[in-house]
Design a protein around this motif. Structure first.
Motif, PDB file in Angstrom:
ATOM      1  N   LEU A 152       0.797  -1.247  -0.084  1.00  0.00           N
ATOM      2  CA  LEU A 152      -0.049   0.109   0.020  1.00  0.00           C
ATOM      3  C   LEU A 152       0.812   1.202   0.030  1.00  0.00           C
ATOM      4  CD1 LEU A 152      -2.537  -0.978   2.812  1.00  0.00           C
ATOM      5  CD2 LEU A 152      -2.811  -1.296   0.348  1.00  0.00           C
ATOM      6  N   SER A 177     -12.856  10.489  -8.859  1.00  0.00           N
ATOM      7  CA  SER A 177     -13.264   9.927  -7.788  1.00  0.00           C
ATOM      8  C   SER A 177     -12.338   8.796  -7.454  1.00  0.00           C
ATOM      9  CB  SER A 177     -14.850   9.407  -8.111  1.00  0.00           C
ATOM     10  OG  SER A 177     -14.703   8.616  -9.072  1.00  0.00           O
ATOM     11  N   LEU A 178     -11.435   8.517  -8.489  1.00  0.00           N
ATOM     12  CA  LEU A 178     -10.097   7.583  -8.515  1.00  0.00           C
ATOM     13  C   LEU A 178      -9.346   8.027  -7.534  1.00  0.00           C
ATOM     14  CD1 LEU A 178      -9.243   4.872  -8.953  1.00  0.00           C
ATOM     15  CD2 LEU A 178      -8.290   5.778 -10.913  1.00  0.00           C
ATOM     16  N   VAL A 201      -9.383   9.444  -4.664  1.00  0.00           N
ATOM     17  CA  VAL A 201      -9.547   9.093  -3.311  1.00  0.00           C
ATOM     18  C   VAL A 201      -8.886   7.971  -2.925  1.00  0.00           C
ATOM     19  CG1 VAL A 201     -11.775   8.852  -1.577  1.00  0.00           C
ATOM     20  CG2 VAL A 201     -11.819  10.487  -3.540  1.00  0.00           C
ATOM     21  N   LEU A 202      -8.949   7.057  -3.861  1.00  0.00           N
ATOM     22  CA  LEU A 202      -8.374   5.638  -3.384  1.00  0.00           C
ATOM     23  C   LEU A 202      -6.961   5.869  -3.155  1.00  0.00           C
ATOM     24  CD1 LEU A 202      -9.569   3.014  -3.479  1.00  0.00           C
ATOM     25  CD2 LEU A 202      -8.295   2.504  -5.901  1.00  0.00           C
ATOM     26  N   LEU A 207      -6.492   6.838   0.348  1.00  0.00           N
ATOM     27  CA  LEU A 207      -6.860   5.782   1.309  1.00  0.00           C
ATOM     28  C   LEU A 207      -5.756   5.123   1.516  1.00  0.00           C
ATOM     29  CD1 LEU A 207      -9.528   4.822   2.285  1.00  0.00           C
ATOM     30  CD2 LEU A 207      -9.540   3.127   0.642  1.00  0.00           C
ATOM     31  N   LEU A 208      -4.987   4.629   0.447  1.00  0.00           N
ATOM     32  CA  LEU A 208      -3.894   3.617   0.483  1.00  0.00           C
ATOM     33  C   LEU A 208      -2.802   4.332   1.277  1.00  0.00           C
ATOM     34  CD1 LEU A 208      -3.840   2.002  -3.410  1.00  0.00           C
ATOM     35  CD2 LEU A 208      -4.731   1.212  -0.847  1.00  0.00           C
ATOM     36  N   LEU A 254      -3.786   4.109   4.821  1.00  0.00           N
ATOM     37  CA  LEU A 254      -3.929   2.830   5.673  1.00  0.00           C
ATOM     38  C   LEU A 254      -2.395   2.282   5.474  1.00  0.00           C
ATOM     39  CD1 LEU A 254      -6.970   1.011   4.105  1.00  0.00           C
ATOM     40  CD2 LEU A 254      -6.292   1.556   6.505  1.00  0.00           C
ATOM     41  N   SER A 269      -6.263  10.946   6.398  1.00  0.00           N
ATOM     42  CA  SER A 269      -6.638  10.435   5.226  1.00  0.00           C
ATOM     43  C   SER A 269      -8.036  10.309   5.196  1.00  0.00           C
ATOM     44  CB  SER A 269      -6.099   9.312   4.726  1.00  0.00           C
ATOM     45  OG  SER A 269      -6.618   8.030   5.613  1.00  0.00           O
ATOM     46  N   VAL A 270      -8.747   9.933   6.533  1.00  0.00           N
ATOM     47  CA  VAL A 270     -10.173   9.906   6.609  1.00  0.00           C
ATOM     48  C   VAL A 270     -10.829  11.384   6.578  1.00  0.00           C
ATOM     49  CG1 VAL A 270     -12.121   9.605   8.556  1.00  0.00           C
ATOM     50  CG2 VAL A 270      -9.995   7.866   8.172  1.00  0.00           C
ATOM     51  N   ILE A 277     -10.617  11.890   2.719  1.00  0.00           N
ATOM     52  CA  ILE A 277     -11.775  11.438   1.972  1.00  0.00           C
ATOM     53  C   ILE A 277     -13.024  11.997   2.214  1.00  0.00           C
ATOM     54  CG2 ILE A 277     -12.744   9.130   1.546  1.00  0.00           C
ATOM     55  CD1 ILE A 277     -10.196   7.518   2.451  1.00  0.00           C
ATOM     56  N   ALA A 278     -13.325  12.315   3.383  1.00  0.00           N
ATOM     57  CA  ALA A 278     -14.503  12.844   3.638  1.00  0.00           C
ATOM     58  C   ALA A 278     -14.839  13.832   2.912  1.00  0.00           C
ATOM     59  CB  ALA A 278     -14.973  12.856   5.335  1.00  0.00           C
ATOM     60  N   ILE A 306     -15.428  13.230  -0.822  1.00  0.00           N
ATOM     61  CA  ILE A 306     -16.559  12.696  -1.444  1.00  0.00           C
ATOM     62  C   ILE A 306     -17.596  13.776  -1.266  1.00  0.00           C
ATOM     63  CG2 ILE A 306     -15.950  10.324  -1.151  1.00  0.00           C
ATOM     64  CD1 ILE A 306     -17.280  10.016   1.411  1.00  0.00           C
TER      65      ILE A 306
END
Lengths: 107, 328, 168
Positions: free
Chosen positions: B88, B130-131, B133-134, B137-138, B141, B152-153, B156-157, B160
């Motif tokens: 990741l 929207s990709l 965001v991934l 996330l990685l 994490l 990161s949370v 992401i919030a 989106i």
């Protein structure tokens, strides 16, 4: 193979079948609830692929297959949202999400 | 002589492939040059807005400063912290580039300078934004770090939440142009630019895309005084440079899209189209750089409230009014 | 036969199948989710080969952009690096799942791929405009029902979240 590989209906059906069987395998094998949900998503993706492949090869006049695949996407989104809300509640209650260890109801 | 070589190659792989490859190389050149220009411009603009001068040692007006920065970042040791989840951690800086590069493929720089005019071009841009965001996330994490996870949370919030007004304001433009392809949208602005006929959509789109690129005033996830550095705390050297390169390129993409959708793209009176395109885009980039030193940072709950309670109802209203007025 | 179109198609098929395998076999849930994302990308590529670019972009927008992120949020909230403890994994489960999936594979293979489905008559005339028209014309009722379903699920998920907050 006659012509190009991507003009063959059977290839798409095989991929859809492979996704279905991977999904079934994952659903039975994995113990975590979220991993089971991911396997269900695989199955739905395979079904959608089947629909669009049949739309393109067998009945190309109307968009029925594609419309239905859009419906599958919408339903998958709604169902995933509810399922994840329930899973998070289960985690809060039981402190783990092993599917086979969640046995007692609220006492 | 070169013509026969090119014709021979074209017989083997076809003209479309050559055109695509040339287009992709051009896109990479634009990305790199833009990153250098923006690094310099950001430091100069912020310096002048703070009544100082900024870099002036390296080259005339500090123009070679980005090169010095790049050399410094490249020379740093590639330090991997010990307990990160390696796949990741390594994958995140790579994935952050994919949406940007794909968005470059559909932007019309001029009437004939577009790598590929996909007939669902608007959807390509939305899907791949929207990709990004991934990758956040990685990064969060994989870093095995509490601050990275929280950063990161939050990021992401925010992402989106601001994706939805972006989508809805673009839908009003698509309704007016009657097509999802970017070339058609630019061509449909021959009479009057959409910034005049859809001012609310323009404002919503611009604000939402500034929030998408995590620039001030919406840069809480990566603010220096807040969470160490948010989701790229654990990245140093070349990987950090990749994240920042992606952010600057994202700023360029966002301004290019605003130009295409609202400001008429490459249309302009005398000069060739591509000069108008870059002029309008860099004007908007300057506005985004200007925002950074004008507005204070928005608090996180204010940020989310602004999107969910103000921007989304407003963009729905705009869509309904547009649809109603078009059909009457 | 080995032209770029064919090569990219074989690449997409391989990406889909490898992604599905990684999803069901990997050790922790995060890698399963990454495998799912890879599979979804592969399927989007296959949709492009099936003359459905709108559906391909919708697949990426909805599945990767929304559902995968949702699952990742749930993973982050429910314990990310949760690996299966060794004493709970029996080989009996592995054999059982292999048997189930292989039996279903062979049964469906016989059923589905040995039949000639016949070529459809007519030119392929489905564009994005057609899909939109069909959604609002013939299939307006299922469309509205699905939006109702989504609203119900939003309300349900919010109620569940408020319920857990009320307990504390």
């Amino acid at each position: 193979m006659t012509g190009f590989l991507y003009d063959n209906l059977n290839v798409y059906l095989f991929v859809g079948l492979f996704l279905l069987c991977c999904g079934i395998f994952g659903l039975v094998y994995r113990r975590t609830l979220i991993a089971m949900l991911i396997s269900i998503e695989l199955i739905m993706n395979g079904a959608g692929l089947n629909f669009v492949a049949f739309n393109r090869f067998v009945s190309p006049e109307g968009p029925e297959g594609m419309v239905f695949t859009l419906f599958i996407m919408g339903i998958a989104a709604a169902e995933t949202a509810i399922a994840l809300a329930v899973i998070i509640l289960i985690f809060k209650r039981f402190k783990h999400i092993e599917g086979s260890e969640i046995e007692e109801m609220k006492e | 002589m070169t013509e026969t070589i090119v014709n021979n190659i074209a017989d083997v792989i076809g003209w479309e492939t050559i055109r695509t490859v040339v287009g992709l190389v051009g896109v990479l050149v634009v990305v790199v040059v833009n990153a250098l220009v923006l690094t310099w411009a950001e430091r100069k603009v912020s310096a002048h807005m703070q009544r100082r001068i900024g870099p002036k040692e390296v080259g005339p007006f500090g123009l070679l400063q980005p090169i010095a920065d790049t050399v410094k970042l490249l020379a740093k040791e590639l330090l991997t912290p010990q307990n990160v989840e390696k796949p990741l951690y390594y994958l995140a800086p790579v994935i952050v580039f994919i949406p940007v590069l794909v968005s470059f493929v559909v932007i019309p720089f001029d009437a004939r300078l577009q790598v590929k005019d996909i007939n669902v071009g608007v959807l390509v841009i939305l899907a791949f934004s929207s990709l990004s965001v991934l990758s956040i996330l990685l990064a969060g994490l994989g870093s095995n770090n509490k601050y990275s996870l929280i950063g990161s949370v939050r990021s992401i919030a925010q992402n989106i939440a601001y994706e939805i007004p972006l989508l809805l304001s673009l839908l009003s433009v698509v309704l007016m142009a009657n097509s999802l392809s970017l070339r058609d949208i630019v061509e449909a602005q021959k009479g009057v630019w959409y910034v005049f006929s859809q001012p609310i959509a323009f404002l919503i789109f611009f604000i939402a895309s500034v929030a998408e690129t995590n620039r001030t005033p919406f840069d809480l996830p990566e603010a220096e005084s807040e969470l160490v550095a948010g989701f790229h705390t654990e990245y140093s050297g070349m990987r950090f440079a990749l994240f920042f390169l992606a952010e600057y390129t994202n700023v360029f993409i966002v301004c290019a899209m605003t130009t295409t959708f609202f400001l008429g793209g490459y249309q302009g009176p005398i000069l060739p189209g591509i000069i108008w395109f870059f002029a309008k885009t860099y004007l908007l980039v300057f506005v985004i750089l200007w925002f950074r030193w004008t507005f204070p940072r928005v608090r996180f709950d204010q940020l989310l409230n602004f999107s969910w309670k103000l921007l989304i109802p407003l963009s729905f209203l705009n869509l309904i009014v547009t649809g109603g007025l078009l059909k009457l | 036969m080995m032209n770029p179109g064919n090569l990219v198609f074989i690449f997409m098929v391989c990406v889909t199948m490898v992604g599905a395998l990684v999803t069901v076999v990997s050790g922790s849930v995060i890698y399963a989710m990454l495998g799912l994302v890879t599979t979804m990308f592969g399927i989007a590529g296959l949709y492009i080969y099936l003359n459905a670019p709108f559906l391909a972009m919708m697949q990426i927008l909805i599945y990767v952009g929304a559902i995968a992120i949702l699952i990742a949020f749930a993973i982050m909230l429910a314990g990310p690096f949760y690996k299966r403890p060794k004493e709970w994994t029996t080989s009996g489960k592995l054999v059982a799942s292999l048997v189930v999936s292989l039996v279903s594979f062979f049964v469906f293979f016989k059923l589905v791929m040995r039949v000639s489905w016949g070529e459809g008559g007519g030119v392929f005339a489905v564009t994005t405009k057609e899909i939109g028209r069909a959604l609002f014309d013939r299939y307006a009722l299922p469309f509205e029902l699905i939006s109702l379903l989504i609203v119900v699920s939003i309300i349900g998920a919010t109620m569940l979240a408020l319920l857990s907050k009320g307990e504390k």
